[in-house]
Design an enzyme around this catalytic site. Structure first.
Site, PDB file in Angstrom:
ATOM      1  N   PHE A 175      35.731  35.038  47.311  1.00 33.39           N
ATOM      2  CA  PHE A 175      36.863  35.958  47.453  1.00 33.39           C
ATOM      3  C   PHE A 175      36.437  37.108  48.352  1.00 33.39           C
ATOM      4  O   PHE A 175      35.493  37.836  48.051  1.00 33.39           O
ATOM      5  CB  PHE A 175      37.327  36.512  46.097  1.00 33.39           C
ATOM      6  CG  PHE A 175      38.559  37.363  46.244  1.00 33.39           C
ATOM      7  CD1 PHE A 175      39.824  36.794  46.213  1.00 33.39           C
ATOM      8  CD2 PHE A 175      38.460  38.730  46.472  1.00 33.39           C
ATOM      9  CE1 PHE A 175      40.965  37.566  46.389  1.00 33.39           C
ATOM     10  CE2 PHE A 175      39.596  39.507  46.655  1.00 33.39           C
ATOM     11  CZ  PHE A 175      40.852  38.925  46.611  1.00 33.39           C
ATOM     12  N   LYS A 225      35.407  49.518  46.700  1.00 38.69           N
ATOM     13  CA  LYS A 225      35.439  49.682  45.234  1.00 38.69           C
ATOM     14  C   LYS A 225      34.646  50.914  44.766  1.00 38.69           C
ATOM     15  O   LYS A 225      35.022  52.023  45.049  1.00 38.69           O
ATOM     16  CB  LYS A 225      34.973  48.406  44.551  1.00 38.69           C
ATOM     17  CG  LYS A 225      36.002  47.259  44.721  1.00 38.69           C
ATOM     18  CD  LYS A 225      35.784  46.154  43.736  1.00 38.69           C
ATOM     19  CE  LYS A 225      36.659  44.961  43.983  1.00 38.69           C
ATOM     20  NZ  LYS A 225      37.882  44.943  43.190  1.00 38.69           N
TER      21      LYS A 225
HETATM   22  C1  PLP Z   1      33.843  40.606  46.979  1.00 37.47           C
HETATM   23  C2  PLP Z   1      35.164  41.189  47.389  1.00 37.47           C
HETATM   24  N1  PLP Z   1      35.445  41.311  48.693  1.00 37.47           N
HETATM   25  C3  PLP Z   1      36.604  41.849  49.119  1.00 37.47           C
HETATM   26  C4  PLP Z   1      37.551  42.272  48.228  1.00 37.47           C
HETATM   27  C5  PLP Z   1      38.830  42.847  48.731  1.00 37.47           C
HETATM   28  O1  PLP Z   1      38.892  44.207  48.473  1.00 37.47           O
HETATM   29  P1  PLP Z   1      40.306  44.957  48.469  1.00 37.47           P
HETATM   30  O2  PLP Z   1      41.027  44.487  47.261  1.00 37.47           O
HETATM   31  O3  PLP Z   1      39.924  46.405  48.439  1.00 37.47           O
HETATM   32  O4  PLP Z   1      40.988  44.586  49.733  1.00 37.47           O
HETATM   33  C6  PLP Z   1      37.303  42.166  46.852  1.00 37.47           C
HETATM   34  C7  PLP Z   1      38.299  42.612  45.868  1.00 37.47           C
HETATM   35  O5  PLP Z   1      38.283  42.295  44.716  1.00 37.47           O
HETATM   36  C8  PLP Z   1      36.077  41.598  46.427  1.00 37.47           C
HETATM   37  O6  PLP Z   1      35.791  41.465  45.127  1.00 37.47           O
END
Ligand code: PLP
Length: 502
Positions: free
Chosen positions: A219, A359
């Site tokens: 993801f 995050k």
């Molecule tokens: C590993 C990882 N990459 C990218 C993202 C995407 O981040 P955002 O939701 O801030 O776009 C997330 C979101 O959960 C993630 O866990």
């Protein structure tokens, strides 16, 4: 002070009132039995007044539903009353929060060190005036980047680009890969007229068939480039056109690790062979693999871990094939594995080429090696490219991590938590399996998704707010100020819930 125009003065006094209110509500809520966790006052445990979502949450959900889809909303939160490791909802329920806004609260709700940043007059203009950072940066921007982001940069990385969120950090990291590849291919020559005109019509040679390799279960976000390397759930992908980019199988390790060493090594070797094969295949098909995106621990996809050896080998393959290695630390970064960056656990001979974050870091962005820096302006660009007020808060987060040795806290509490989970696994072998984790970035599996969701609901009715990932896993994403007594509260609720449901 020049920043205090008339409206500025009004806002400043409002802010002072708001932060006084925050403190006041903290003190009335916790008063005599108050714990102080890494400088942050908090209640001594969960307390529930209603079921969750309670009547006020349900009323607000109905109201909001008139305007937008509310299917993902769990409950409405009272952020002023949330403290440290505890989230308060609008019905007066206070829950121990081990999910923390999808893993994005670093040092607890309303930490005094963050409120302090808000209450400094000299910081006010940063919160009010959101700059277009790549065009009109504020006067202290260089120093802020150095004292916040560069102070925690992975070794060997001196370039950083802020961004608004996780997905756009990945997306722009990919652009840096493509720009660098094409620049090298042109051998220092400028792009041709044909390239310049064809790109405007989405055609070759201006829009070349370059690809990025990713892994099953990954993801990386929901914008189109990030989505092209995401493979965790159909809900993210269905109906969206995505390019033909290679995907290799992420190793699915067997637990306990020490009993399955040989088999796990074979699983990882098969995955590495697939990476080599895919690179070879796509290169041969005229769709060169220029980058590889990988999470150090696949989070949304079910907390899937691979060994340090796997990542070392992957880096080797990338180097041999001139593939840029992007490690996505959006969920793992900022300390929750016990090291600031999860990839530090891998002892890589050198840093990855790109490390993306968001995050707990409060700002999105990515670090990158020098040769990935674009030569022209406006190539990695948008209006805000991040938010300077978040970098200001991040500086306070990093100072707090150092002040209270929070990485040590995460290691200690993580071990304690994992030991407790192993005990639950022994006591309830038909319910709990595959205990795994680094620091407090831990997870367990249940027999299936329905069972897991039921456990999460029951935990919430006992005042513990936890999160899911993958098909049947529960993930722990507490703050960095989560301590052993919080783990005890969780474990007590977990044991009672399992007893009822075995
Ligand atoms: C590993 C990882 N990459 C990218 C993202 C995407 O981040 P955002 O939701 O801030 O776009 C997330 C979101 O959960 C993630 O866990």
């Amino acid at each position: 002070m020049a920043i205090f125009s008339r409206s500025g003065v009004r806002l400043w006094s409002l802010l002072k009132k708001t932060s006084r209110l925050c403190y006041a509500s903290q003190h009335t809520a916790v008063d005599s039995s108050q714990y102080v966790t890494a400088g942050c006052p908090e209640p001594n445990g969960p307390s529930l007044q209603t079921s969750v979502p309670g009547p006020e949450s349900q009323r607000l959900i109905q109201e909001l539903d008139k305007i937008q889809n509310t299917g993902s909303i769990q409950f409405f939160v009272d952020y002023a009353k949330s403290q440290g490791n505890y989230i308060a909802d609008v019905d007066g329920n206070v829950m121990l929060d081990i999910f923390t806004q999808i893993a994005s609260i670093p040092i607890g709700y309303n930490h005094p060190n963050l409120l302090d940043v808000m209450s400094q007059p000299e910081n006010l203009s940063t919160f009010i005036n959101r700059p277009a950072l790549a065009v009109f940066p504020p006067k202290d921007w260089v120093q802020r980047l150095k004292s916040a982001l560069l102070s925690v940069a992975p070794p060997g990385m001196h370039q950083v680009q802020t961004m608004a969120c996780g997905a756009c950090s990945i997306e722009h990291g990919q652009k840096a890969m493509f720009i660098t590849y094409q620049r090298k291919k042109r051998g220092g020559m400028p792009p041709s007229q044909e390239e310049l005109s064809s790109c405007l019509s989405n055609l070759k040679p201006g829009c070349p068939d370059l690809t990025v390799l990713s892994f099953s279960g990954a993801f990386h976000g929901r914008t189109m480039g990030a989505l092209a390397v995401t493979h965790s759930k159909w809900i993210h992908k269905l109906d969206f056109p995505t390019p033909d980019w290679p995907m290799a199988t992420f190793p699915k390790l067997k637990y306990p690790l020490h009993e399955n060493e040989r088999e796990n090594m074979e699983i990882e070797n098969r995955s590495l062979d697939e990476v080599r094969d895919k690179i070879e295949e796509y290169n041969r098909r005229g769709r060169p693999v220029v980058g590889c995106c990988i999470e150090p621990i696949q989070a949304e996809g079910g907390d899937n871990f691979a060994s340090p050896r796997f990542f070392q080998e992957l880096q080797k393959i990338c180097k041999e094939n001139e593939v840029v290695l992007l490690i996505d630390e959006v969920q793992t970064g900022c300390g929750s594995t016990g090291k600031f960056w999860a990839h530090e656990h891998f002892n890589l001979p050198e840093s990855p080429d790109i490390v993306a974050f968001s995050k707990k870091m409060l700002t999105g962005g990515f670090y990158y090696k020098d040769d990935l820096r674009p030569k022209e302006a406006f190539r990695i660009f948008n209006t805000w490219v991040g938010d300077s007020s978040k970098v200001l808060l991040l500086e306070a987060v990093i100072n707090t991590i150092k002040e209270y040795n929070l990485l040590d806290n995460v290691k200690d509490t993580g071990k304690y938590l994992k030991d407790g989970l192993h005990e639950m696994e022994k006591k309830f072998p038909h319910c709990v399996s595959n205990v795994r984790g680094l620091g407090t970035f831990c997870s367990v599996d249940f027999p299936d998704g329905l069972f897991r969701d039921n456990i999460l609901n029951k935990l919430r009715s006992r005042g513990v707010h936890a999160g899911a990932c993958g098909d049947r896993s529960m993930r722990f994403r507490p703050t960095l100020v989560f301590q052993k007594h919080h783990a005890d509260i969780f474990m007590d609720a977990f044991e009672k819930t399992l007893q009822e449901n075995q």
